[in-house]
Each structure stands twice: as C-alpha cells, then as structure tokens.
Design a protein around this motif. Structure first.
Motif, PDB file in Angstrom:
ATOM      1  N   CYS A 141      17.837  13.740   2.479  1.00  0.00           N
ATOM      2  CA  CYS A 141      17.345  12.985   3.630  1.00  0.00           C
ATOM      3  C   CYS A 141      17.863  11.557   3.583  1.00  0.00           C
ATOM      4  O   CYS A 141      17.949  10.949   2.512  1.00  0.00           O
ATOM      5  CB  CYS A 141      15.821  12.967   3.680  1.00  0.00           C
ATOM      6  N   SER A 142      18.169  11.017   4.731  1.00  0.00           N
ATOM      7  CA  SER A 142      18.710   9.664   4.839  1.00  0.00           C
ATOM      8  C   SER A 142      17.749   8.598   4.340  1.00  0.00           C
ATOM      9  O   SER A 142      18.164   7.487   4.000  1.00  0.00           O
ATOM     10  CB  SER A 142      19.084   9.358   6.293  1.00  0.00           C
ATOM     11  N   CYS A 143      16.441   8.900   4.286  1.00  0.00           N
ATOM     12  CA  CYS A 143      15.456   7.910   3.869  1.00  0.00           C
ATOM     13  C   CYS A 143      15.428   7.709   2.357  1.00  0.00           C
ATOM     14  O   CYS A 143      14.755   6.795   1.863  1.00  0.00           O
ATOM     15  CB  CYS A 143      14.063   8.269   4.372  1.00  0.00           C
ATOM     16  N   GLY A 144      16.140   8.572   1.630  1.00  0.00           N
ATOM     17  CA  GLY A 144      16.132   8.463   0.180  1.00  0.00           C
ATOM     18  C   GLY A 144      14.789   8.799  -0.422  1.00  0.00           C
ATOM     19  O   GLY A 144      14.441   8.324  -1.506  1.00  0.00           O
ATOM     20  N   ASP A 145      14.002   9.594   0.293  1.00  0.00           N
ATOM     21  CA  ASP A 145      12.670  10.014  -0.148  1.00  0.00           C
ATOM     22  C   ASP A 145      11.680   8.848  -0.241  1.00  0.00           C
ATOM     23  O   ASP A 145      10.764   8.854  -1.062  1.00  0.00           O
ATOM     24  CB  ASP A 145      12.730  10.750  -1.507  1.00  0.00           C
ATOM     25  N   TYR A 146      11.896   7.835   0.607  1.00  0.00           N
ATOM     26  CA  TYR A 146      10.938   6.725   0.669  1.00  0.00           C
ATOM     27  C   TYR A 146      10.693   6.411   2.126  1.00  0.00           C
ATOM     28  O   TYR A 146      11.608   6.033   2.853  1.00  0.00           O
ATOM     29  CB  TYR A 146      11.509   5.477  -0.052  1.00  0.00           C
ATOM     30  N   TRP A 147       9.446   6.588   2.565  1.00  0.00           N
ATOM     31  CA  TRP A 147       9.127   6.325   3.964  1.00  0.00           C
ATOM     32  C   TRP A 147       7.657   5.989   4.119  1.00  0.00           C
ATOM     33  O   TRP A 147       6.883   6.134   3.202  1.00  0.00           O
ATOM     34  CB  TRP A 147       9.507   7.532   4.822  1.00  0.00           C
ATOM     35  N   LEU A 150       0.828  -1.203   0.000  1.00  0.00           N
ATOM     36  CA  LEU A 150       0.000   0.000   0.000  1.00  0.00           C
ATOM     37  C   LEU A 150       0.863   1.253   0.000  1.00  0.00           C
ATOM     38  O   LEU A 150       0.587   2.220  -0.719  1.00  0.00           O
ATOM     39  CB  LEU A 150      -0.923  -0.005   1.217  1.00  0.00           C
ATOM     40  N   SER A 151       1.927   1.247   0.797  1.00  0.00           N
ATOM     41  CA  SER A 151       2.841   2.391   0.855  1.00  0.00           C
ATOM     42  C   SER A 151       3.502   2.625  -0.502  1.00  0.00           C
ATOM     43  O   SER A 151       3.660   3.765  -0.946  1.00  0.00           O
ATOM     44  CB  SER A 151       3.902   2.154   1.928  1.00  0.00           C
ATOM     45  N   ALA A 152       3.872   1.531  -1.171  1.00  0.00           N
ATOM     46  CA  ALA A 152       4.477   1.651  -2.499  1.00  0.00           C
ATOM     47  C   ALA A 152       3.469   2.193  -3.512  1.00  0.00           C
ATOM     48  O   ALA A 152       3.816   2.974  -4.403  1.00  0.00           O
ATOM     49  CB  ALA A 152       5.007   0.295  -2.953  1.00  0.00           C
ATOM     50  N   CYS A 153       2.205   1.790  -3.358  1.00  0.00           N
ATOM     51  CA  CYS A 153       1.155   2.303  -4.247  1.00  0.00           C
ATOM     52  C   CYS A 153       0.968   3.803  -4.070  1.00  0.00           C
ATOM     53  O   CYS A 153       0.705   4.529  -5.039  1.00  0.00           O
ATOM     54  CB  CYS A 153      -0.160   1.571  -3.968  1.00  0.00           C
ATOM     55  N   ARG A 154       1.103   4.273  -2.834  1.00  0.00           N
ATOM     56  CA  ARG A 154       1.022   5.714  -2.589  1.00  0.00           C
ATOM     57  C   ARG A 154       2.158   6.439  -3.298  1.00  0.00           C
ATOM     58  O   ARG A 154       1.945   7.462  -3.951  1.00  0.00           O
ATOM     59  CB  ARG A 154       1.098   5.983  -1.082  1.00  0.00           C
ATOM     60  N   LEU A 155       3.357   5.883  -3.201  1.00  0.00           N
ATOM     61  CA  LEU A 155       4.523   6.516  -3.813  1.00  0.00           C
ATOM     62  C   LEU A 155       4.405   6.550  -5.334  1.00  0.00           C
ATOM     63  O   LEU A 155       4.705   7.570  -5.971  1.00  0.00           O
ATOM     64  CB  LEU A 155       5.796   5.768  -3.402  1.00  0.00           C
ATOM     65  N   HIS A 156       3.944   5.441  -5.916  1.00  0.00           N
ATOM     66  CA  HIS A 156       3.902   5.329  -7.374  1.00  0.00           C
ATOM     67  C   HIS A 156       2.500   5.558  -7.947  1.00  0.00           C
ATOM     68  O   HIS A 156       2.281   5.332  -9.142  1.00  0.00           O
ATOM     69  CB  HIS A 156       4.430   3.954  -7.797  1.00  0.00           C
TER      70      HIS A 156
END
Length: 246
Positions: free
Chosen positions: A240-246, A50-56
C-alpha cells in the motif's frame, strides 16, 4: 529552521514534526516537543500523537492525547473511538465500556461504516453486514472464496479492531462483514480481470481490512484504490502507498 532560515515554526510545522516522530516510534520525544512548543498545540497535533499511540500501542500517552482532544473538541467522536480501539487492542474491556458510556452520555454517535463503488455509471453503497444488494448471495460466496485463498497464503485475522468482548471466532466473522470487503467482492465479480478497483469509505479502514486488501491486490493482480476518511490508499502487488501508516 529558526536559526538557519530565520523562520518561526507554525502549528502546521510542529504538527508535521510530531507526525514524523510518531511514525518512527519516538513517542516520548514527540510528547516533549509538544510540551515545549512556542505555540499552543492544536487538536490536530494531539491527534497526530494519538494516532501514533494507536500504532505503537502506548496507552499512557494515548490517554493524555485523547484527554487534550476531548477538551478542545468535545463534540468530535473520532478521538473517543480511537482511544476505545487502543483499549480494545490491550483487552481492557472495562475501559472500552467506560469510553462508550461517556460517548452515550454526551449523545455522540459514530456514523455507520459504508463504502461506495461505481460500476457502469451507477454508485453502489454497502453498509456493514449489508444483505440488501441484489447480488448478495454472489458477494458473500466471493467473500468465502477470498477468505479461503487468503488463509492458504498465511492470512491470520487481526481482531484488535473488533470492540466487543466475544469469542475470537465471532470477531473474525464480524471482520468479514465490513463494508469495504463487500464492495471489493462486488467489484471483483462485476469487472474483468486487470480492471482497477476504486472504492470510497466514510471511515478509517481498519487494520485487518487494510491487510486483506493488500493481499487481495497481490493474488488477484488488481490495483485497488481506496479513499477512507484519512487518506488515499493505493494497493498494488501486496503493498500500500501509505506504508502501513494512516
């Protein structure tokens, strides 16, 4: 893993793989993996998708993932919020309202966003649009200054996280009321140049606040460490250390 090391994958292993595939944008492959797993997929695995779907911005798989999470964790409000965010990003306001209606019917409540920052052994708490702090006037003056400086270096607000069908100007103003911006402005006012800023937020930081914090870290030459409810974010020199994925 099974063939070479004779180790049977666990739910945790599959969750990591789904997360990696999702980060890379291979959502269909991640979904196929979930469907063919040797173990029953957990809510964490569906949450990773679901989180990946939000990102993409994949609405179809987001709906499938969210429904699975609703069935496994009916009292968790986070997945409803995430799905609502995805609909809002696509300007599907009827679907946003439909999700909100379900949340209201179930009696679920999203906790109010708040951010904490410690200064001189005293913890200061900021809520969204908070005007109760003794330094409110200075804080909002600092926010206006930051907004101007950000726009000078090319900042363009991302209003997709504002879940209201209102004018863009209103959405932009609502973003600048977010609690983490108030906390950062307060810290900038009350600490000397070069001091690391440490803040804690009870919810996931929104995309625009994440972008703003990266930019602030660059033009103020400050390191900003933020802990939201997903992970630590270490902002330095616009990265940011997260690489813009959180």
């Amino acid at each position: 893993m099974t063939r070479e090391y004779r180790v049977k994958p666990t739910v945790a292993n599959y969750s990591c793989l789904v997360d990696l595939l999702g980060r890379a944008g291979h959502l269909d492959e991640a979904y196929e993996l979930i469907k063919t797993m040797d173990v029953e997929p957990s809510s964490d695995i569906w949450a990773a998708l679901l989180s990946a779907c939000r990102l993409h911005r994949n609405v179809k798989l987001a709906e499938i993932s969210a429904q699975k999470i609703f069935e496994m964790n009916p009292k968790g409000v986070g997945s409803y919020i995430c799905l609502s965010n995805i609909y809002a990003a696509e300007k599907r306001w009827d679907d946003v309202e439909r999700v909100r209606a379900v949340v209201r019917k179930k009696g679920l409540k999203k906790p109010p966003g708040c951010t904490f920052v410690e200064l001189d052994k005293m913890v200061h708490q900021f809520l969204v649009g908070d005007k109760s702090h003794p330094q409110t006037e200075d804080i909002y003056a600092k926010l206006r200054d930051l907004n101007l400086r950000l726009r000078e270096v090319g900042y363009k607000p991302d209003t997709t996280s504002v879940l209201y069908d209102v004018e863009e100007e209103v959405k932009e103003k609502m973003l600048w009321d977010h609690s983490e911006r108030l906390a950062i402005a307060f810290a900038l006012i009350n600490t000397s140049p070069g001091t690391t800023i440490r803040i804690t937020k009870n919810l996931r930081v929104c995309v625009d606040c994440h972008t703003v914090t990266k930019m602030i870290s660059k033009f103020t030459t400050r390191e900003i460490i933020m802990r939201d409810n997903h992970r630590f974010h270490y902002f330095r020199d616009g990265i940011c250390s997260c690489g813009d994925y959180w």
